[in-house]
Design a protein around this motif. Structure first.
Motif, PDB file in Angstrom:
ATOM      1  N   VAL A   4       0.853  -1.178   0.000  1.00  0.00           N
ATOM      2  CA  VAL A   4       0.000   0.000   0.000  1.00  0.00           C
ATOM      3  C   VAL A   4       0.894   1.235   0.000  1.00  0.00           C
ATOM      4  CG1 VAL A   4      -0.172   0.142   2.520  1.00  0.00           C
ATOM      5  CG2 VAL A   4      -1.994   1.105   1.094  1.00  0.00           C
ATOM      6  N   ARG A   5       0.392   2.290  -0.590  1.00  0.00           N
ATOM      7  CA  ARG A   5       1.105   3.568  -0.659  1.00  0.00           C
ATOM      8  C   ARG A   5       0.159   4.669  -0.196  1.00  0.00           C
ATOM      9  NH1 ARG A   5       5.234   5.840  -4.808  1.00  0.00           N
ATOM     10  NH2 ARG A   5       4.947   8.100  -4.739  1.00  0.00           N
ATOM     11  N   PHE A   6       0.727   5.623   0.541  1.00  0.00           N
ATOM     12  CA  PHE A   6      -0.029   6.805   0.952  1.00  0.00           C
ATOM     13  C   PHE A   6       0.603   8.033   0.314  1.00  0.00           C
ATOM     14  CE2 PHE A   6      -0.684  10.498   3.720  1.00  0.00           C
ATOM     15  CZ  PHE A   6      -2.077  10.523   3.749  1.00  0.00           C
ATOM     16  N   ASP A   7      -0.204   8.813  -0.421  1.00  0.00           N
ATOM     17  CA  ASP A   7       0.252  10.029  -1.077  1.00  0.00           C
ATOM     18  C   ASP A   7      -0.428  11.238  -0.467  1.00  0.00           C
ATOM     19  OD1 ASP A   7       1.935   9.713  -3.786  1.00  0.00           O
ATOM     20  OD2 ASP A   7       0.640   7.954  -3.565  1.00  0.00           O
ATOM     21  N   SER A   8       0.363  12.249  -0.149  1.00  0.00           N
ATOM     22  CA  SER A   8      -0.155  13.547   0.257  1.00  0.00           C
ATOM     23  C   SER A   8       0.182  14.534  -0.846  1.00  0.00           C
ATOM     24  CB  SER A   8       0.468  14.004   1.577  1.00  0.00           C
ATOM     25  OG  SER A   8       0.000  15.292   1.927  1.00  0.00           O
ATOM     26  N   TYR A   9      -0.861  15.061  -1.486  1.00  0.00           N
ATOM     27  CA  TYR A   9      -0.733  15.897  -2.680  1.00  0.00           C
ATOM     28  C   TYR A   9      -1.312  17.264  -2.353  1.00  0.00           C
ATOM     29  CZ  TYR A   9      -2.152  17.332  -7.487  1.00  0.00           C
ATOM     30  OH  TYR A   9      -2.371  17.997  -8.662  1.00  0.00           O
ATOM     31  N   ASN A  10      -0.482  18.312  -2.468  1.00  0.00           N
ATOM     32  CA  ASN A  10      -0.919  19.665  -2.117  1.00  0.00           C
ATOM     33  C   ASN A  10      -0.545  20.604  -3.249  1.00  0.00           C
ATOM     34  OD1 ASN A  10      -1.361  22.220  -0.987  1.00  0.00           O
ATOM     35  ND2 ASN A  10      -0.878  21.496   1.075  1.00  0.00           N
ATOM     36  N   LEU A  11      -1.555  21.055  -4.018  1.00  0.00           N
ATOM     37  CA  LEU A  11      -1.336  21.900  -5.183  1.00  0.00           C
ATOM     38  C   LEU A  11      -1.853  23.310  -4.916  1.00  0.00           C
ATOM     39  CD1 LEU A  11      -0.537  22.186  -8.227  1.00  0.00           C
ATOM     40  CD2 LEU A  11      -2.926  21.638  -8.749  1.00  0.00           C
ATOM     41  N   LYS A  12      -0.998  24.289  -5.127  1.00  0.00           N
ATOM     42  CA  LYS A  12      -1.384  25.700  -5.069  1.00  0.00           C
ATOM     43  C   LYS A  12      -1.458  26.221  -6.508  1.00  0.00           C
ATOM     44  CE  LYS A  12       0.077  30.244  -3.319  1.00  0.00           C
ATOM     45  NZ  LYS A  12       1.142  30.964  -2.589  1.00  0.00           N
ATOM     46  N   TYR A  13      -2.651  26.632  -6.896  1.00  0.00           N
ATOM     47  CA  TYR A  13      -2.931  27.023  -8.276  1.00  0.00           C
ATOM     48  C   TYR A  13      -3.259  28.512  -8.298  1.00  0.00           C
ATOM     49  CZ  TYR A  13      -5.576  26.904 -12.736  1.00  0.00           C
ATOM     50  OH  TYR A  13      -6.069  27.127 -13.999  1.00  0.00           O
ATOM     51  N   THR A  14      -2.455  29.308  -8.991  1.00  0.00           N
ATOM     52  CA  THR A  14      -2.648  30.755  -9.032  1.00  0.00           C
ATOM     53  C   THR A  14      -2.949  31.192 -10.455  1.00  0.00           C
ATOM     54  OG1 THR A  14      -1.091  31.047  -7.215  1.00  0.00           O
ATOM     55  CG2 THR A  14      -1.630  32.995  -8.507  1.00  0.00           C
ATOM     56  N   ASN A  15      -4.065  31.916 -10.610  1.00  0.00           N
ATOM     57  CA  ASN A  15      -4.434  32.439 -11.915  1.00  0.00           C
ATOM     58  C   ASN A  15      -4.135  33.937 -11.942  1.00  0.00           C
ATOM     59  OD1 ASN A  15      -5.455  32.723 -14.447  1.00  0.00           O
ATOM     60  ND2 ASN A  15      -7.550  33.014 -13.761  1.00  0.00           N
ATOM     61  N   ASN A  16      -3.369  34.372 -12.914  1.00  0.00           N
ATOM     62  CA  ASN A  16      -2.924  35.753 -12.974  1.00  0.00           C
ATOM     63  C   ASN A  16      -3.609  36.536 -14.083  1.00  0.00           C
ATOM     64  OD1 ASN A  16      -0.965  35.577 -10.843  1.00  0.00           O
ATOM     65  ND2 ASN A  16       0.270  34.327 -12.234  1.00  0.00           N
ATOM     66  N   PHE A  17      -4.860  36.203 -14.330  1.00  0.00           N
ATOM     67  CA  PHE A  17      -5.596  36.912 -15.367  1.00  0.00           C
ATOM     68  C   PHE A  17      -6.269  38.156 -14.804  1.00  0.00           C
ATOM     69  CE2 PHE A  17      -6.173  34.611 -19.445  1.00  0.00           C
ATOM     70  CZ  PHE A  17      -6.163  35.758 -20.219  1.00  0.00           C
ATOM     71  N   ALA A  18      -6.500  39.121 -15.686  1.00  0.00           N
ATOM     72  CA  ALA A  18      -7.092  40.402 -15.272  1.00  0.00           C
ATOM     73  C   ALA A  18      -8.598  40.384 -15.428  1.00  0.00           C
ATOM     74  CB  ALA A  18      -6.498  41.541 -16.084  1.00  0.00           C
ATOM     75  N   GLY A  19      -9.228  39.305 -15.044  1.00  0.00           N
ATOM     76  CA  GLY A  19     -10.679  39.237 -15.103  1.00  0.00           C
ATOM     77  C   GLY A  19     -11.318  39.829 -13.864  1.00  0.00           C
ATOM     78  N   THR A  20     -12.634  39.723 -13.788  1.00  0.00           N
ATOM     79  CA  THR A  20     -13.359  40.323 -12.666  1.00  0.00           C
ATOM     80  C   THR A  20     -14.293  39.358 -11.976  1.00  0.00           C
ATOM     81  OG1 THR A  20     -15.104  41.069 -14.177  1.00  0.00           O
ATOM     82  CG2 THR A  20     -13.288  42.603 -13.734  1.00  0.00           C
ATOM     83  N   ASN A  21     -14.402  38.138 -12.452  1.00  0.00           N
ATOM     84  CA  ASN A  21     -15.369  37.198 -11.895  1.00  0.00           C
ATOM     85  C   ASN A  21     -14.641  36.129 -11.081  1.00  0.00           C
ATOM     86  OD1 ASN A  21     -17.376  35.447 -11.257  1.00  0.00           O
ATOM     87  ND2 ASN A  21     -18.154  35.207 -13.340  1.00  0.00           N
ATOM     88  N   PRO A  22     -14.745  36.166  -9.740  1.00  0.00           N
ATOM     89  CA  PRO A  22     -13.986  35.200  -8.926  1.00  0.00           C
ATOM     90  C   PRO A  22     -14.538  33.786  -8.968  1.00  0.00           C
ATOM     91  CG  PRO A  22     -15.382  36.539  -7.524  1.00  0.00           C
ATOM     92  CD  PRO A  22     -15.515  37.113  -8.902  1.00  0.00           C
ATOM     93  N   THR A  23     -15.688  33.570  -9.607  1.00  0.00           N
ATOM     94  CA  THR A  23     -16.269  32.227  -9.608  1.00  0.00           C
ATOM     95  C   THR A  23     -15.771  31.382 -10.763  1.00  0.00           C
ATOM     96  OG1 THR A  23     -18.188  32.920 -10.904  1.00  0.00           O
ATOM     97  CG2 THR A  23     -18.347  33.102  -8.504  1.00  0.00           C
ATOM     98  N   VAL A  24     -15.073  32.004 -11.697  1.00  0.00           N
ATOM     99  CA  VAL A  24     -14.514  31.248 -12.812  1.00  0.00           C
ATOM    100  C   VAL A  24     -13.024  31.535 -12.883  1.00  0.00           C
ATOM    101  CG1 VAL A  24     -16.662  31.221 -14.121  1.00  0.00           C
ATOM    102  CG2 VAL A  24     -15.037  33.092 -14.461  1.00  0.00           C
ATOM    103  N   ASP A  25     -12.367  30.830 -13.824  1.00  0.00           N
ATOM    104  CA  ASP A  25     -10.909  30.876 -13.862  1.00  0.00           C
ATOM    105  C   ASP A  25     -10.406  32.069 -14.679  1.00  0.00           C
ATOM    106  OD1 ASP A  25      -8.278  30.133 -13.598  1.00  0.00           O
ATOM    107  OD2 ASP A  25      -8.347  28.725 -15.269  1.00  0.00           O
ATOM    108  N   ASN A  26     -10.772  33.278 -14.281  1.00  0.00           N
ATOM    109  CA  ASN A  26     -10.229  34.435 -14.983  1.00  0.00           C
ATOM    110  C   ASN A  26     -10.104  35.638 -14.049  1.00  0.00           C
ATOM    111  OD1 ASN A  26     -12.887  35.097 -14.638  1.00  0.00           O
ATOM    112  ND2 ASN A  26     -13.197  35.867 -16.716  1.00  0.00           N
TER     113      ASN A  26
END
Length: 809
Positions: free
Chosen positions: A522-544
């Motif tokens: 058995v293997r145990f993985d701890s995966y921690n991803l920090k995802y930063t979007n640098n777009f000049a959009g205005t809607n925080p609910t989508v990826d822009n």
């Protein structure tokens, strides 16, 4: 240069002279120089019974008394002691046959004792088939389909699971998107089914592991020169030796400048890979390797499909994966026809990779391996391509051009930096003469930093130009002005990801009498991803939204259990169960949004049963049946539209590899698989108001999965047939067959099945000079080799011939 086809008397004289020179050095097992590599055991060499020896795959160790005098006088001790292995990879290698590997379990294990389907492409196979790239090598693997990869990366489908990231080098993740060359590779291993216990996340259908050439102390001065169709010019070197009784070096190098049957294509590759091995103690090895590799090419995404739908409204919606009236097929254009503006298409990849491995065995029998890898990938690509099917009715494209096609384009910068450290401890515990444990405990730590910076095209006008342009089908190659400065969402991206991962694993291989083996871990993985979007959009609910940061965290257990039953020593029957996972960000960390960040990771669950039989000590016959389920899979219907589906692949495989006789080697594989959608988050959708048409993904076939694949390559030493010394002249021949498959999930476009016949001739001129001629697609079949979607389809190459000269100095 003399034309041998017009000089038969010279050729026969040369062969006779070569035979006479060789006869004085023949042993009971002949030596055949094929692809510039001398093989001392040209035939089914006897092997001792019992556990597989850890013979180094890199080369056979020099034997005492090996001075050719025949006196048996003791020579210097070999740099690599018998029973040792530098690095991981295949063991007990004889020609096309490999009796074991350490990649599947992280311990040296016989193939018969591994409850998993494995295909190992040895160095001899790769050279005999003239497989210079990973894509070329994998076309001969059952159950694996080589996809187009947008003309800028390796992409495959294994057991119905598409992947751009399940690639490894010496057991360490090599998941950036680029084309991989095999100039410094000793073997390619394809391990089928989820392998998270050994390799971590992903690998749902399997993984591809490249085993590099190591500094083994063997003196070699090898050069290979290749030329042929479409202006190929390629040179590679392999130089190494023992410096003293503690230090050895090896350098592999490559330069290639080649063209293609595709219009406007050109490619340049360069690679240099020095390696060093230090042996401070008899059971301690320290290996250091550095590679710089470049792949610069003109980017080509093939041709579009032709759609015969009569309703233009349905035709337009088909691009989003909705319904269709009739299936489409690849457009009836020449195999060299280019769609787009070739003046702006290119892809550049620069890889720098350093690896340090320490392998030490204590006096108590504990083996400790620690490997640290740093890899930096600089990648940029820019392309224009067909973005729609060719329309045959008015209104198929915007405007009234008939027949017409739509072109689009973008560029993308995708650098990545990987740092990994793996530590493995293995120990063999003998409880009784009948019960033995091979224990493994290990851990892995890593960090991956990635960027994705994409700009879409503007045609004609650099400020207000359209992202797409329509063109008449008779003029698909255009030279119209196009710039790539449209960074507005959703067409453009500005993404940065920073991944930290940590894992621990344990495994026990238990021999319960000589008839039963059990493997569990058995293997145990701890995966921690920090995802930063640098777009000049205005809607925080989508990826822009500029500065928007999303976190994706996964803590997953990945078990594997397998049972091997051996009615007798040369036959094993096995059953296994394994699981793996893939976080929501996908293979390349580029699909994460606020809406998808909270999704459960994709899951892979595989149940498999099979057999493995050593018909002779160097001829292996294997078969497997499997059922592989995948959940929460995000499938792309076009560049910006995904659906979430659960899929299932059921199938079977058969393979035969090794020596049939001492003159005849074979590699045969057959795969039958059915990969389809079980459920979808968009089960029923109305297509067009009043159209009466409905669409559902359920029941659709997964793209790039032919139901039947078959490959067969064999090589025969014909020297004795025409009265020459063994090993002077050989011939090879092979067939690749793929049945039809679909280009995309909507199943709207069918890629027809095909068969291709290849061949080769091998000639040993002297003990130090050999050559071969490889001809691909001997009959000149017109076929389609791969697809990325409905409108990026790659025609296969016409008849192609390549001459390779191998020299030892």
């Amino acid at each position: 240069m003399m034309n041998f086809t017009r000089s038969p008397h010279f050729l026969m004289s040369l062969l006779a002279l070569s035979a006479a020179d060789s006869a004085t050095a023949q042993t009971s097992l002949p030596t055949l120089h094929v692809g510039g590599v001398q093989r001392a055991a040209r035939g089914p060499a006897p092997r001792a019974a019992g556990p597989v020896r850890a013979t180094p795959v890199v080369a056979a160790a020099p034997q005492p008394g090996g001075n050719g005098a025949g006196t048996g006088a003791p020579g210097p001790a070999p740099f690599i002691p018998a029973g040792s292995q530098v690095g991981r990879g295949p063991t007990d290698v004889h020609g096309y046959f490999a009796g074991g590997t350490s990649s599947a379990t992280k311990t040296n294990t016989k193939i018969l004792d591994i409850p998993q389907s494995i295909t190992i492409l040895t160095k001899q196979q790769l050279e005999d088939r003239n497989s210079l790239t990973l894509n070329q090598a994998l076309t001969y693997v059952p159950g694996v389909t080589v996809a187009q990869g947008e003309g800028q990366r390796d992409q495959i489908t294994i057991r119905g699971q598409p992947t751009t990231a399940d690639f490894y080098t010496d057991g360490v993740r090599d998941d950036a998107e680029y084309y991989r060359d095999l100039y410094n590779i000793q073997a390619v291993e394809v391990l089928k089914g989820p392998s998270a216990l050994i390799f971590g996340r992903g690998g749902g259908g399997g993984v591809v592991n490249r085993v590099t050439k190591k500094a083994d102390g063997v003196t070699r001065r090898d050069m290979q020169v290749s030329t042929g169709s479409f202006g190929r010019k390629r040179v590679s070197i392999d130089v190494g030796q023992e410096i003293n009784d503690q230090l050895a070096f090896r350098i592999n190098g490559l330069f290639e400048q080649s063209y293609s049957y595709r219009d406007f294509f050109n490619m340049r590759r360069f690679g240099i890979n020095p390696t060093f091995t230090w042996k401070p103690l008899e059971k301690t090895f320290v290996t250091l390797s550095y590679e710089h590799y470049q792949d610069h090419r003109m980017m080509d995404r093939g041709i579009p499909s032709l759609n015969a739908n009569l309703d233009p409204n349905v035709l337009r919606m088909q691009g989003l994966g909705f319904g269709y009236l009739y299936p489409g097929y690849p457009a009836p254009v020449g195999r060299s026809t280019f769609f787009g503006n070739p003046a702006v298409n290119y892809a550049k990849t620069d890889v720098d990779r350093a690896a340090l491995m320490i392998d030490h065995t204590t006096d108590f029998g504990v083996n400790i391996k620690n490997q640290t890898v740093f890899a930096n990938y600089e990648k940029f690509y820019q392309n224009t391509f067909a973005n729609s099917a060719i329309g045959l009715v008015p209104g198929s494209c915007v405007g009234t051009i008939v027949p017409c096609d739509q072109l689009s384009g973008y560029n993308n910068q995708t650098p990545r930096q990987n740092i990994f450290n793996q530590t493995d401890l293995t120990y063999t515990l003998v409880m009784t003469p009948e019960i033995k444990h091979v224990l493994l405990a290990g851990m892995e730590f890593g960090n991956q930093k990635s960027d994705t910076n994409r700009n879409n095209a503007r045609w004609l006008d650099p400020i207000n130009g359209s992202a797409n342009i329509n063109t008449f089908i008779g003029m698909p190659t255009v030279w119209l002005p196009v710039v790539f400065n449209n960074a507005n969402a959703p067409n453009g991206f500005r993404r940065h990801t920073d991944l930290d991962l940590a894992a621990g694993y344990v495994q026990d291989q238990i021999s319960i009498t000589k008839y039963v083996d059990l493997i569990a871990g058995v293997r145990f993985d701890s995966y921690n991803l920090k995802y930063t979007n640098n777009f000049a959009g205005t809607n925080p609910t989508v990826d822009n939204y500029r500065g928007q940061t999303i976190y994706s965290v996964a803590n997953k257990w990945s078990p594997r259990v397998g049972l091997v039953v051996k009615p007798f020593e040369q036959l094993s029957l096995y059953g296994s169960y394994s699981r793996s996972f893939l976080p929501p960000a996908g293979d390349q960390f580029n699909t994460l949004t606020v809406g998808t960040a909270t999704l459960q990771p994709q899951g892979f669950e595989n149940a498999e049963a099979g057999f493995k039989a050593e018909i002779t000590p160097t001829l292996l016959f294997t078969g497997a049946l499997y059922n592989l389920n995948r959940t929460n899979q995000s499938v792309t219907n076009n560049a910006f539209f995904n659906v979430l589906v659960n899929t299932r692949t059921v199938g079977g495989e058969l393979a035969l590899v090794g020596y049939v006789t001492k003159e005849w080697e074979v590699s045969l594989g057959y795969g039958n698989q059915h990969a389809y959608v079980v459920s979808s988050d968009r089960n029923v959708a109305l297509v067009g108001a009043g159209s009466g048409l409905y669409f559902t993904e359920v029941g659709k076939n997964v793209p790039s999965v032919p139901q039947n694949t078959f490959s067969f390559w064999n090589k025969y030493d014909v020297s004795s047939v025409i009265g020459l010394a063994p090993g002077v002249l050989g011939v090879g021949s092979g067939v690749i067959y793929n049945s039809k498959f679909y280009a995309a999930l909507d199943n709207a476009v069918v890629i027809p099945g095909y068969a291709r016949w290849d061949g080769a001739v091998y000639l040993k001129l002297t003990d130090n000079i050999s050559g071969q001629v490889n001809v691909e697609n001997i009959l000149g079949s017109f076929y389609y080799a791969s697809a990325h979607n409905n409108n990026n389809i790659m025609p296969g190459a016409p008849r192609s011939a390549y001459v390779t000269l191998n020299a030892k100095f």
